[in-house]
Design an enzyme around this catalytic site. Structure first.
Site, mmCIF file in Angstrom:
data_model
loop_
_atom_site.group_PDB
_atom_site.id
_atom_site.type_symbol
_atom_site.label_atom_id
_atom_site.label_comp_id
_atom_site.label_asym_id
_atom_site.label_seq_id
_atom_site.Cartn_x
_atom_site.Cartn_y
_atom_site.Cartn_z
ATOM 1 N N GLY A 1 66.172 12.944 19.984
ATOM 2 C CA GLY A 1 66.866 14.364 20.876
ATOM 3 C C GLY A 1 65.957 15.201 21.505
ATOM 4 O O GLY A 1 66.149 16.493 21.430
ATOM 5 N N ALA A 2 64.861 14.802 21.946
ATOM 6 C CA ALA A 2 63.708 15.368 22.797
ATOM 7 C C ALA A 2 63.936 15.765 24.303
ATOM 8 O O ALA A 2 63.019 16.054 24.909
ATOM 9 C CB ALA A 2 62.623 14.540 22.490
ATOM 10 N N ARG B 1 66.025 17.719 25.398
ATOM 11 C CA ARG B 1 66.173 19.384 25.508
ATOM 12 C C ARG B 1 66.140 20.019 24.118
ATOM 13 O O ARG B 1 66.048 19.369 23.002
ATOM 14 C CB ARG B 1 67.650 19.390 26.057
ATOM 15 C CG ARG B 1 68.735 19.130 25.278
ATOM 16 C CD ARG B 1 70.082 19.239 26.332
ATOM 17 N NE ARG B 1 71.299 18.341 25.638
ATOM 18 C CZ ARG B 1 72.047 18.885 24.833
ATOM 19 N NH1 ARG B 1 72.027 20.342 24.259
ATOM 20 N NH2 ARG B 1 73.180 18.312 24.327
ATOM 21 N N SER C 1 68.952 22.869 8.644
ATOM 22 C CA SER C 1 69.698 24.215 8.920
ATOM 23 C C SER C 1 69.851 25.025 7.643
ATOM 24 O O SER C 1 70.157 24.568 6.602
ATOM 25 C CB SER C 1 70.946 23.775 9.486
ATOM 26 O OG SER C 1 71.670 25.030 9.899
ATOM 27 N N TYR D 1 79.312 20.138 9.900
ATOM 28 C CA TYR D 1 77.856 20.416 10.274
ATOM 29 C C TYR D 1 76.886 20.700 8.847
ATOM 30 O O TYR D 1 76.197 20.380 8.584
ATOM 31 C CB TYR D 1 77.823 21.468 11.181
ATOM 32 C CG TYR D 1 76.438 21.883 11.689
ATOM 33 C CD1 TYR D 1 75.789 21.187 12.509
ATOM 34 C CD2 TYR D 1 75.815 22.675 11.026
ATOM 35 C CE1 TYR D 1 74.317 21.383 12.950
ATOM 36 C CE2 TYR D 1 74.378 23.126 11.484
ATOM 37 C CZ TYR D 1 73.731 22.160 12.504
ATOM 38 O OH TYR D 1 72.468 22.581 12.771
ATOM 39 N N LYS E 1 74.181 18.627 6.803
ATOM 40 C CA LYS E 1 72.803 19.099 6.672
ATOM 41 C C LYS E 1 72.476 19.151 5.327
ATOM 42 O O LYS E 1 71.233 18.840 4.738
ATOM 43 C CB LYS E 1 72.408 20.456 7.426
ATOM 44 C CG LYS E 1 72.698 20.624 8.832
ATOM 45 C CD LYS E 1 71.503 19.514 9.449
ATOM 46 C CE LYS E 1 71.562 19.704 11.081
ATOM 47 N NZ LYS E 1 70.510 19.065 11.578
HETATM 48 N N1 LIG Z 1 69.699 25.838 17.555
HETATM 49 C C1 LIG Z 1 69.658 26.374 16.461
HETATM 50 O O1 LIG Z 1 70.202 27.441 16.169
HETATM 51 C C2 LIG Z 1 69.588 25.409 15.221
HETATM 52 C C3 LIG Z 1 69.652 25.885 13.781
HETATM 53 C C4 LIG Z 1 69.274 25.262 12.583
HETATM 54 C C5 LIG Z 1 69.051 23.791 12.836
HETATM 55 N N2 LIG Z 1 69.179 23.116 14.545
HETATM 56 C C6 LIG Z 1 69.164 21.850 14.395
HETATM 57 O O2 LIG Z 1 68.114 21.539 15.300
HETATM 58 C C7 LIG Z 1 68.066 20.072 16.089
HETATM 59 C C8 LIG Z 1 68.240 20.447 17.583
HETATM 60 O O3 LIG Z 1 69.264 21.102 17.941
HETATM 61 P P1 LIG Z 1 69.092 22.085 19.207
HETATM 62 O O4 LIG Z 1 69.508 23.518 18.966
HETATM 63 O O5 LIG Z 1 68.032 21.956 20.056
HETATM 64 O O6 LIG Z 1 70.398 21.682 20.009
HETATM 65 P P2 LIG Z 1 70.797 20.922 21.424
HETATM 66 O O7 LIG Z 1 69.866 21.633 22.541
HETATM 67 O O8 LIG Z 1 72.307 20.826 21.358
HETATM 68 O O9 LIG Z 1 69.941 19.396 21.402
HETATM 69 C C9 LIG Z 1 70.714 18.548 20.764
HETATM 70 C C10 LIG Z 1 69.918 17.388 20.865
HETATM 71 O O10 LIG Z 1 70.390 16.007 19.951
HETATM 72 C C11 LIG Z 1 70.582 15.084 21.079
HETATM 73 N N3 LIG Z 1 71.582 14.099 20.582
HETATM 74 C C12 LIG Z 1 72.603 14.585 20.050
HETATM 75 N N4 LIG Z 1 73.454 13.354 19.685
HETATM 76 C C13 LIG Z 1 72.558 12.177 19.701
HETATM 77 C C14 LIG Z 1 72.320 10.677 19.566
HETATM 78 N N5 LIG Z 1 73.516 10.172 19.163
HETATM 79 N N6 LIG Z 1 71.427 10.284 19.476
HETATM 80 C C15 LIG Z 1 70.208 10.662 20.068
HETATM 81 N N7 LIG Z 1 70.410 12.037 20.591
HETATM 82 C C16 LIG Z 1 71.383 12.639 20.328
HETATM 83 C C17 LIG Z 1 70.987 15.708 22.336
HETATM 84 O O11 LIG Z 1 70.976 14.616 23.245
HETATM 85 P P3 LIG Z 1 72.291 15.098 24.496
HETATM 86 O O12 LIG Z 1 71.254 15.824 25.532
HETATM 87 O O13 LIG Z 1 72.074 13.484 25.070
HETATM 88 O O14 LIG Z 1 73.324 15.332 23.988
HETATM 89 C C18 LIG Z 1 69.818 16.829 22.498
HETATM 90 O O15 LIG Z 1 68.809 16.194 22.717
HETATM 91 C C19 LIG Z 1 69.434 19.644 15.395
HETATM 92 O O16 LIG Z 1 69.368 19.074 14.544
HETATM 93 C C20 LIG Z 1 70.315 20.877 14.954
HETATM 94 O O17 LIG Z 1 71.313 20.667 13.954
HETATM 95 C C21 LIG Z 1 69.464 23.847 15.333
#
Ligand SMILES: NC(=O)c1ccc[n+]([C@@H]2O[C@H](COP(=O)([O-])OP(=O)(O)OC[C@H]3O[C@@H](n4cnc5c(N)ncnc54)[C@H](OP(=O)(O)O)[C@@H]3O)[C@@H](O)[C@H]2O)c1
Length: 231
Positions: A11-12, A14, A139, A155, A159
């Site tokens: 998921g790199a 974005r 998370s 969600y 986690k």
């Molecule tokens: N943002 C926060 O506050 C927060 C807090 C705690 C934990 N997290 C965790 O941090 C991680 C990254 O989240 P983020 O905030 O950066 O969210 P994000 O911007 O929505 O990015 C999510 C990433 O996961 C990818 N993804 C989704 N389904 C996938 C699949 N089947 N195979 C491969 N890649 C997939 C997306 O790809 P596409 O572009 O193709 O959809 C995107 O690159 C997640 O595990 C999230 O639960 C985030």
């Protein structure tokens, strides 16, 4: 870490994953940027490479696609550092009593089984080579210490389960030079959390820390910043 290690990030394209790829590239690792779509992976790799110099590899890897993960593992070969970051938040504003269970299934398919599948593809190689680092991006609302969020039941449960996987894999690989930890990145401004306070670059520092731990670093822990915190 002395040698040039290879790091794969899921998921790199974005968000936090993209920032982690940039940070690990900055730290001198050979970075493999993966994304659901080959085009997104190639674009992210090219942008990082053009912006920062050096080579960055892009590979398609949808964590829910068993055959695709197997093919990617064959193409990519040895990986020393796995950052399991891909995740979805599909159930904001729902409730454990009414959330559609197909939404729960789709969430677990990415956040738990996807992470598990990618670990099964790459961690055995680390074990046989006697060195590895695995980071699961978890998370705060997947912890009992902070409390599960009933408004995102799928969600949060995904986690919690990911945290369980972290401790099991850590125990399984403890004698093999592989350190497996979860990281709580905190509320981070991405498409998942558009108004959160932290930048992805800030969260990426914490994930990169866990991905580059020294050999006497912790395993089987949940890290916040650079410190283990209660599950
Ligand atoms: N943002 C926060 O506050 C927060 C807090 C705690 C934990 N997290 C965790 O941090 C991680 C990254 O989240 P983020 O905030 O950066 O969210 P994000 O911007 O929505 O990015 C999510 C990433 O996961 C990818 N993804 C989704 N389904 C996938 C699949 N089947 N195979 C491969 N890649 C997939 C997306 O790809 P596409 O572009 O193709 O959809 C995107 O690159 C997640 O595990 C999230 O639960 C985030």
């Amino acid at each position: 870490m002395g040698d040039k290690r290879t790091a794969l990030i899921t998921g790199a394209n974005r968000g936090i994953g993209r920032a982690v790829a940039e940070e690990l590239h900055r730290r001198g690792l050979r970075v493999i940027v993966t994304a659901r779509s080959a085009r997104d992976a190639a674009a992210a790799a090219r942008e990082i490479s053009e912006g920062m110099g050096g080579e960055v590899v892009g590979e398609a890897l949808d964590v829910t696609d068993a055959g695709g993960v197997r093919d990617a593992a064959r193409r990519i070969g040895a990986v020393d550092v796995l950052v399991s970051n891909a995740g979805v938040l599909l159930d904001a504003g729902t409730d454990p009593l009414t959330v559609p269970l197909d939404v729960v299934e789709r969430t677990l398919a990415v956040n738990l089984l996807g992470a598990w599948r990618v670990a099964q593809a790459f961690v055995p190689g680390m074990v046989s080579r006697g060195w590895g680092r695995v980071v699961f991006v978890s998370s705060g609302i997947g912890t009992f210490s902070i409390g599960l969020a009933a408004g995102t039941p799928a969600y949060s449960v995904s986690k919690v389960a990911l945290n369980g996987l972290t401790t099991m894999l850590a125990a399984r690989t403890a004698a093999d030079g592989v350190l497996v930890n979860a990281v709580n990145p905190g509320q981070t401004r991405t498409r998942m959390m558009p108004t959160a306070p932290r930048t992805a670059a800030e969260a990426a520092l914490d994930v990169a820390h866990a991905a580059t731990l020294p050999d006497d670093g912790p395993t089987g822990t949940l890290l916040r910043g650079t410190r283990p915190v209660p599950w």
